[in-house]
Design an enzyme around this catalytic site. Sequence first.
Site, PDB file in Angstrom:
ATOM      1  N   THR A 169     -11.479  37.494   5.823  1.00 53.47           N
ATOM      2  CA  THR A 169     -10.607  36.997   6.896  1.00 53.47           C
ATOM      3  C   THR A 169      -9.246  36.638   6.317  1.00 53.47           C
ATOM      4  O   THR A 169      -8.204  36.993   6.877  1.00 53.47           O
ATOM      5  CB  THR A 169     -11.255  35.769   7.577  1.00 53.47           C
ATOM      6  OG1 THR A 169     -12.486  36.192   8.162  1.00 53.47           O
ATOM      7  CG2 THR A 169     -10.357  35.185   8.648  1.00 53.47           C
TER       8      THR A 169
ATOM      9  N   HIS B 148     -20.119  38.014   0.627  1.00 54.68           N
ATOM     10  CA  HIS B 148     -21.406  37.619   1.223  1.00 54.68           C
ATOM     11  C   HIS B 148     -22.130  38.714   1.988  1.00 54.68           C
ATOM     12  O   HIS B 148     -23.286  38.555   2.344  1.00 54.68           O
ATOM     13  CB  HIS B 148     -21.255  36.350   2.069  1.00 54.68           C
ATOM     14  CG  HIS B 148     -20.508  36.494   3.368  1.00 54.68           C
ATOM     15  ND1 HIS B 148     -21.155  36.585   4.575  1.00 54.68           N
ATOM     16  CD2 HIS B 148     -19.194  36.526   3.646  1.00 54.68           C
ATOM     17  CE1 HIS B 148     -20.245  36.644   5.545  1.00 54.68           C
ATOM     18  NE2 HIS B 148     -19.051  36.616   5.005  1.00 54.68           N
TER      19      HIS B 148
ATOM     20  N   CYS C  99     -19.325  37.014  14.827  1.00 53.91           N
ATOM     21  CA  CYS C  99     -18.172  36.140  15.021  1.00 53.91           C
ATOM     22  C   CYS C  99     -17.949  35.818  16.488  1.00 53.91           C
ATOM     23  O   CYS C  99     -17.365  34.805  16.814  1.00 53.91           O
ATOM     24  CB  CYS C  99     -16.923  36.799  14.441  1.00 53.91           C
ATOM     25  SG  CYS C  99     -17.173  37.302  12.753  1.00 53.91           S
TER      26      CYS C  99
HETATM   27  N1  PMP Z   1     -14.306  42.289   8.170  1.00 56.44           N
HETATM   28  C1  PMP Z   1     -15.516  42.720   8.515  1.00 56.44           C
HETATM   29  C2  PMP Z   1     -15.722  44.161   8.802  1.00 56.44           C
HETATM   30  C3  PMP Z   1     -16.583  41.826   8.603  1.00 56.44           C
HETATM   31  O1  PMP Z   1     -17.801  42.264   8.938  1.00 56.44           O
HETATM   32  C4  PMP Z   1     -16.354  40.466   8.302  1.00 56.44           C
HETATM   33  C5  PMP Z   1     -17.479  39.447   8.396  1.00 56.44           C
HETATM   34  N2  PMP Z   1     -17.880  39.212   9.722  1.00 56.44           N
HETATM   35  C6  PMP Z   1     -15.058  40.073   7.943  1.00 56.44           C
HETATM   36  C7  PMP Z   1     -14.063  41.013   7.883  1.00 56.44           C
HETATM   37  C8  PMP Z   1     -14.741  38.649   7.595  1.00 56.44           C
HETATM   38  O2  PMP Z   1     -15.178  38.402   6.297  1.00 56.44           O
HETATM   39  P1  PMP Z   1     -15.337  36.904   5.751  1.00 56.44           P
HETATM   40  O3  PMP Z   1     -16.591  36.376   6.364  1.00 56.44           O
HETATM   41  O4  PMP Z   1     -15.437  37.077   4.269  1.00 56.44           O
HETATM   42  O5  PMP Z   1     -14.127  36.150   6.146  1.00 56.44           O
END
Ligand code: PMP
Length: 370
Positions: free
Chosen positions: A74, A193, A316
């Site tokens: 993110t 993760h 999300c």
């Molecule tokens: N991009 C994609 C394609 C994701 O699947 C995710 C996780 N939902 C993210 C970005 C965000 O990653 P993070 O949880 O490390 O902020």
Amino acid sequence: MVKNDRIYLDYNATAPIHPDVIDGMSKIMHHVGNPSSIHQEGRESRKIIEQARQNVSDLVGCHPKQVIFTSGATESNNMLLKGYAPHRRLLVSATDHPSVIYGGVDVELIPVHTNGLTDLGALEDLLRKGKAPSFVSIIMVNNETGVIQPIKEISILVKQYDGLFHTDAVQAAGRIPLHFPSMGVDFLSLSAHKMGGPQGMGALIMQNGTNPPKLIHGGGQERRQRAGTENVAGIHGFGIVAEIALDNLDNFPKLEAYRTQIETALKTSHPKVIINGEDAPRVANTTSLTIEGFDSSTLLMSLDLEGISVSAGSACSSGSMQASHVLKAMGATDSQAKSGLRISSGWATTQGDIDAFIKSWTKIIQRLAN
Ligand code: PMP
């Protein structure tokens, strides 16, 4: 760890953390030392970070100097979208992750075909029509459908129009081979993760000579690109999982056997089941389905009661159970997009998990359909 009485099929939301990562991180947490300090403890912390940087760069085939550690994808995505918004037109895939779509202002969406692949003609029209140079972002592997974009082909188009090109490779890393130098992209985002690493750890891979505007200002960490004392244990955990992911890259396609069993059972269970992106190239672990007339939250909760964790669209937005923007971009109706469900497997998934899912699913659909 996944509890013994649960079946976890939501790896695209987050993967169970790998035991070696837990071991490695807990050892590092006993170590004191700010990596910017010049005394012995500081130097040891610095060494840990640089080893992890090497491991992450190995995963994507780049030079360690091209890796900037962040708090997650993110942040990596926001750094670029916010940074380039004042200077460039932002063109992003309509199926991109919210951290890209909502990462900047005035983004223009690049449409996809019904199978989820980028509409290259529409992208070229967008590139041609604008006066300002573009910043283009296209998700490499979609988190909801698993659809793989032809990033190299797209990069050739973007470069014809002098665009900067970023890909969010969060769901690609550890699943398909990545070779940053030959992908034609300027930037690539990663998250630890989704591979079995710690949450809250990510990276931005940058082409030499690109200096994206900073998001976080302060100290000179991460080659002055990202201020703040480094998360040494988290970075170490990322490094461990990057090595594990690279070592196991050849095993990942084996998950396709599970996916085939799941999709066969889904299609047999109800005539209205659609597998989204089925005819596009997809990663081996992801199934996205819609089953019109069924509400995804009902399906999700019914499975949860049976001890099975899956996701409705992307995690999300699943708190609000809105229609999936990804499925809508692929042409799904509102009611179809509200019935979207994602099943995603990974490193600890077993045949027993798949058998249990299929058994419960069949039972639930029979009950709900009557
Ligand atoms: N991009 C994609 C394609 C994701 O699947 C995710 C996780 N939902 C993210 C970005 C965000 O990653 P993070 O949880 O490390 O902020």
